[in-house]
Design a protein around this motif. Structure first.
Motif, PDB file in Angstrom:
ATOM      1  N   LYS A  63       0.818  -1.215   0.000  1.00 22.32           N
ATOM      2  CA  LYS A  63       0.000   0.000   0.000  1.00 22.32           C
ATOM      3  C   LYS A  63       0.857   1.271   0.000  1.00 22.32           C
ATOM      4  N   HIS A  64       1.920   1.280   0.794  1.00 20.88           N
ATOM      5  CA  HIS A  64       2.722   2.490   0.983  1.00 20.88           C
ATOM      6  C   HIS A  64       4.028   2.494   0.195  1.00 20.88           C
ATOM      7  N   LYS A  65       4.246   1.509  -0.658  1.00 24.80           N
ATOM      8  CA  LYS A  65       5.522   1.375  -1.353  1.00 24.80           C
ATOM      9  C   LYS A  65       5.841   2.585  -2.229  1.00 24.80           C
ATOM     10  N   SER A  66       4.905   3.018  -3.056  1.00 22.39           N
ATOM     11  CA  SER A  66       5.181   4.124  -3.981  1.00 22.39           C
ATOM     12  C   SER A  66       5.425   5.429  -3.222  1.00 22.39           C
ATOM     13  N   ASN A  67       4.623   5.687  -2.203  1.00 19.58           N
ATOM     14  CA  ASN A  67       4.784   6.905  -1.413  1.00 19.58           C
ATOM     15  C   ASN A  67       6.137   6.904  -0.692  1.00 19.58           C
ATOM     16  N   LYS A  74       8.968   7.639  -3.211  1.00 19.98           N
ATOM     17  CA  LYS A  74       9.017   9.053  -3.587  1.00 19.98           C
ATOM     18  C   LYS A  74       9.685   9.881  -2.495  1.00 19.98           C
ATOM     19  N   LEU A  75       9.328   9.607  -1.255  1.00 14.38           N
ATOM     20  CA  LEU A  75       9.925  10.362  -0.149  1.00 14.38           C
ATOM     21  C   LEU A  75      11.419  10.081  -0.022  1.00 14.38           C
ATOM     22  N   ARG A  76      11.826   8.831  -0.217  1.00 11.13           N
ATOM     23  CA  ARG A  76      13.248   8.485  -0.135  1.00 11.13           C
ATOM     24  C   ARG A  76      14.059   9.185  -1.220  1.00 11.13           C
ATOM     25  N   VAL A  77      13.503   9.239  -2.433  1.00 16.83           N
ATOM     26  CA  VAL A  77      14.191   9.926  -3.527  1.00 16.83           C
ATOM     27  C   VAL A  77      14.307  11.403  -3.209  1.00 16.83           C
ATOM     28  N   GLU A 127      11.182  13.986   5.490  1.00 16.00           N
ATOM     29  CA  GLU A 127      11.571  13.099   6.591  1.00 16.00           C
ATOM     30  C   GLU A 127      10.434  12.937   7.590  1.00 16.00           C
ATOM     31  N   HIS A 128       9.741  14.027   7.892  1.00 14.70           N
ATOM     32  CA  HIS A 128       8.608  13.951   8.818  1.00 14.70           C
ATOM     33  C   HIS A 128       7.468  13.116   8.236  1.00 14.70           C
ATOM     34  N   GLN A 129       7.211  13.285   6.951  1.00 16.76           N
ATOM     35  CA  GLN A 129       6.160  12.492   6.318  1.00 16.76           C
ATOM     36  C   GLN A 129       6.520  11.014   6.308  1.00 16.76           C
TER      37      GLN A 129
END
Length: 101
Positions: A19-23, A26-29, A45-47
């Motif tokens: 479920k959270h893989k794409s999000n 994106k945040l890691r990139v 980082e907070h997200q």
């Protein structure tokens, strides 16, 4: 046989990962990019920290397909050592046989 609650917990974790893989990617990139500003990086980082802990891929545990055992797991077949041995003895795993000398 593993406790059914542990097997169900792993199923729940794998669903959260999907479920959270794409999000999460994106945040890691965004965090690792050198072109990202300081405020944007801190926000990302907070997200990432607000996402559920179990949505992280590294919290998953490999389990045997037949019994759910988590220890002595074989990646090649997806079975634990106990079921792997019985599968080899029955000739279900091609190229493997019981060693004897």
């Amino acid at each position: 046989m593993a406790k059914t609650s542990m097997v169900q917990r792993e199923i729940k974790r794998s669903a959260l990962v999907r479920k959270h893989k794409s999000n999460r990617e994106k945040l890691r990139v965004l965090i690792s990019s050198p072109h990202t500003g300081d405020e944007d990086r801190i926000n990302a980082e907070h997200q990432l920290q607000k996402l559920p802990r179990d949505s992280s891929y590294c919290r998953q545990r490999n389990r045997c397909r037949q019994c759910g055992r988590s220890r002595a797991y074989n990646r090649l077949t997806g079975l634990c050592r106990i079921h792997m041995r019985s599968a080899v003895m029955n000739g279900l795993v091609p190229g493997m046989h019981k060693a004897s000398w």
